[in-house]
Design a protein around this motif. Sequence first.
Motif, PDB file in Angstrom:
ATOM      1  N   UNK A  29     -10.624  -0.854  -1.779  1.00 30.08           N
ATOM      2  CA  UNK A  29     -10.587  -1.411  -0.431  1.00 30.08           C
ATOM      3  C   UNK A  29     -11.651  -2.497  -0.304  1.00 30.08           C
ATOM      4  N   UNK A  30     -11.315  -3.499   0.496  1.00 30.08           N
ATOM      5  CA  UNK A  30     -12.249  -4.578   0.815  1.00 30.08           C
ATOM      6  C   UNK A  30     -12.368  -4.683   2.318  1.00 30.08           C
ATOM      7  N   UNK A  31     -13.525  -5.102   2.769  1.00 27.53           N
ATOM      8  CA  UNK A  31     -13.752  -5.331   4.191  1.00 27.53           C
ATOM      9  C   UNK A  31     -12.857  -6.488   4.663  1.00 27.53           C
ATOM     10  N   UNK A  32     -12.278  -6.343   5.825  1.00 30.80           N
ATOM     11  CA  UNK A  32     -11.455  -7.412   6.391  1.00 30.80           C
ATOM     12  C   UNK A  32     -12.386  -8.467   6.963  1.00 30.80           C
ATOM     13  N   UNK A  33     -12.229  -9.704   6.514  1.00 29.12           N
ATOM     14  CA  UNK A  33     -13.051 -10.809   7.009  1.00 29.12           C
ATOM     15  C   UNK A  33     -12.149 -11.903   7.542  1.00 29.12           C
ATOM     16  N   UNK A  34     -12.672 -12.646   8.467  1.00 28.71           N
ATOM     17  CA  UNK A  34     -11.944 -13.760   9.055  1.00 28.71           C
ATOM     18  C   UNK A  34     -12.766 -15.026   8.890  1.00 28.71           C
ATOM     19  N   UNK A  35     -12.077 -16.094   8.486  1.00 31.03           N
ATOM     20  CA  UNK A  35     -12.739 -17.388   8.346  1.00 31.03           C
ATOM     21  C   UNK A  35     -12.546 -18.185   9.622  1.00 31.03           C
ATOM     22  N   UNK A  47      -2.079   1.330   8.303  1.00 30.09           N
ATOM     23  CA  UNK A  47      -2.132   1.474   9.754  1.00 30.09           C
ATOM     24  C   UNK A  47      -3.215   2.461  10.179  1.00 30.09           C
ATOM     25  N   UNK A  48      -3.753   2.228  11.350  1.00 27.13           N
ATOM     26  CA  UNK A  48      -4.777   3.094  11.912  1.00 27.13           C
ATOM     27  C   UNK A  48      -5.687   2.296  12.818  1.00 27.13           C
ATOM     28  N   UNK A  49      -6.077   2.878  13.927  1.00 33.42           N
ATOM     29  CA  UNK A  49      -6.877   2.164  14.917  1.00 33.42           C
ATOM     30  C   UNK A  49      -8.280   1.836  14.415  1.00 33.42           C
ATOM     31  N   UNK A  50      -8.833   2.656  13.553  1.00 34.19           N
ATOM     32  CA  UNK A  50     -10.210   2.472  13.126  1.00 34.19           C
ATOM     33  C   UNK A  50     -10.302   1.962  11.698  1.00 34.19           C
ATOM     34  N   UNK A  51      -9.229   1.388  11.190  1.00 34.26           N
ATOM     35  CA  UNK A  51      -9.200   0.889   9.827  1.00 34.26           C
ATOM     36  C   UNK A  51      -9.720  -0.548   9.812  1.00 34.26           C
ATOM     37  N   UNK A  52     -10.804  -0.790   9.095  1.00 31.67           N
ATOM     38  CA  UNK A  52     -11.361  -2.134   9.003  1.00 31.67           C
ATOM     39  C   UNK A  52     -11.388  -2.632   7.555  1.00 31.67           C
ATOM     40  N   UNK A  53     -10.507  -2.058   6.721  1.00 33.17           N
ATOM     41  CA  UNK A  53     -10.453  -2.456   5.321  1.00 33.17           C
ATOM     42  C   UNK A  53      -9.018  -2.752   4.903  1.00 33.17           C
ATOM     43  N   UNK A  54      -8.898  -3.696   3.974  1.00 40.41           N
ATOM     44  CA  UNK A  54      -7.585  -3.997   3.405  1.00 40.41           C
ATOM     45  C   UNK A  54      -7.505  -3.383   2.014  1.00 40.41           C
ATOM     46  N   UNK A  55      -6.323  -2.987   1.646  1.00 43.12           N
ATOM     47  CA  UNK A  55      -6.083  -2.368   0.341  1.00 43.12           C
ATOM     48  C   UNK A  55      -5.851  -3.456  -0.709  1.00 43.12           C
ATOM     49  N   UNK A  56      -6.373  -3.225  -1.909  1.00 45.80           N
ATOM     50  CA  UNK A  56      -6.194  -4.153  -3.023  1.00 45.80           C
ATOM     51  C   UNK A  56      -5.976  -3.355  -4.304  1.00 45.80           C
ATOM     52  N   UNK A  60      -8.267 -11.204 -17.700  1.00 47.65           N
ATOM     53  CA  UNK A  60      -7.728  -9.883 -17.985  1.00 47.65           C
ATOM     54  C   UNK A  60      -7.844  -8.914 -16.804  1.00 47.65           C
ATOM     55  N   UNK A  61      -8.207  -9.414 -15.646  1.00 45.91           N
ATOM     56  CA  UNK A  61      -8.294  -8.586 -14.441  1.00 45.91           C
ATOM     57  C   UNK A  61      -7.585  -9.295 -13.296  1.00 45.91           C
ATOM     58  N   UNK A  62      -6.324  -8.913 -13.102  1.00 46.69           N
ATOM     59  CA  UNK A  62      -5.506  -9.503 -12.052  1.00 46.69           C
ATOM     60  C   UNK A  62      -5.625  -8.674 -10.787  1.00 46.69           C
ATOM     61  N   UNK A  63      -5.599  -9.342  -9.638  1.00 49.42           N
ATOM     62  CA  UNK A  63      -5.703  -8.652  -8.359  1.00 49.42           C
ATOM     63  C   UNK A  63      -4.523  -9.011  -7.461  1.00 49.42           C
ATOM     64  N   UNK A  64      -4.092  -8.000  -6.706  1.00 45.26           N
ATOM     65  CA  UNK A  64      -3.017  -8.158  -5.724  1.00 45.26           C
ATOM     66  C   UNK A  64      -3.464  -7.552  -4.405  1.00 45.26           C
ATOM     67  N   UNK A  65      -3.174  -8.237  -3.318  1.00 46.22           N
ATOM     68  CA  UNK A  65      -3.412  -7.673  -1.993  1.00 46.22           C
ATOM     69  C   UNK A  65      -2.292  -6.701  -1.656  1.00 46.22           C
ATOM     70  N   UNK A  66      -2.646  -5.567  -1.054  1.00 47.00           N
ATOM     71  CA  UNK A  66      -1.657  -4.532  -0.759  1.00 47.00           C
ATOM     72  C   UNK A  66      -1.357  -4.397   0.728  1.00 47.00           C
ATOM     73  N   UNK A  67      -2.059  -5.129   1.552  1.00 46.53           N
ATOM     74  CA  UNK A  67      -1.852  -5.015   2.990  1.00 46.53           C
ATOM     75  C   UNK A  67      -2.906  -4.117   3.622  1.00 46.53           C
ATOM     76  N   UNK A  68      -2.730  -3.863   4.894  1.00 43.04           N
ATOM     77  CA  UNK A  68      -3.683  -3.059   5.661  1.00 43.04           C
ATOM     78  C   UNK A  68      -2.990  -1.781   6.103  1.00 43.04           C
ATOM     79  N   UNK A 110       0.826  -1.214   0.000  1.00 45.28           N
ATOM     80  CA  UNK A 110       0.000   0.000   0.000  1.00 45.28           C
ATOM     81  C   UNK A 110       0.855   1.256   0.000  1.00 45.28           C
ATOM     82  N   UNK A 111       2.110   1.153   0.471  1.00 44.52           N
ATOM     83  CA  UNK A 111       3.009   2.307   0.482  1.00 44.52           C
ATOM     84  C   UNK A 111       3.473   2.680  -0.929  1.00 44.52           C
TER      85      UNK A 111
END
Length: 155
Positions: A145-151, A119-128, A109-117, A67-68
Amino acid sequence: MFVVFLLLFLFLNTVDRRKWLTILISLILTPFAYYYVFYPFVNIISSYHHQKYFNSEAWIDTPALRYEMIDQTIESDTLIGLSKSKIEEILGKHEWLSWDDAKKDLDENKWNYGLGIEPGAFNNQKECAELQFKNDTLIKILNYQEEITFNKEDE
């Protein structure tokens, strides 16, 4: 630091009415209060992060900090016009493909990469990032941005 000094002075003035003592203690405590209380608090609640220039090795080795680099990469258009094979060489293999509702299948033709999360206390999304190709050539990079989910298996 002036704001921290002023707040300390006003607080200490309620404890002791002697101005010279209040000013002296406020001057001594201001750097400590600023660097050990105020500055960390601001870093926790803000989502500011340093921007870095794109580096292929850093992109591949530390995916949590991508994300940087993404803002500078999008602004500079350094990857636009490159082929899929060149992009894969620079960024590594895509992490997932986007879904195409029209074809009811994954879109090659649409590739995706995760960019990380960020920083921030109230951040509930991951960058893509989504890289869009046309005729085997990169035409667009989208940051989203996508919502952070846990399985259950992550627990």
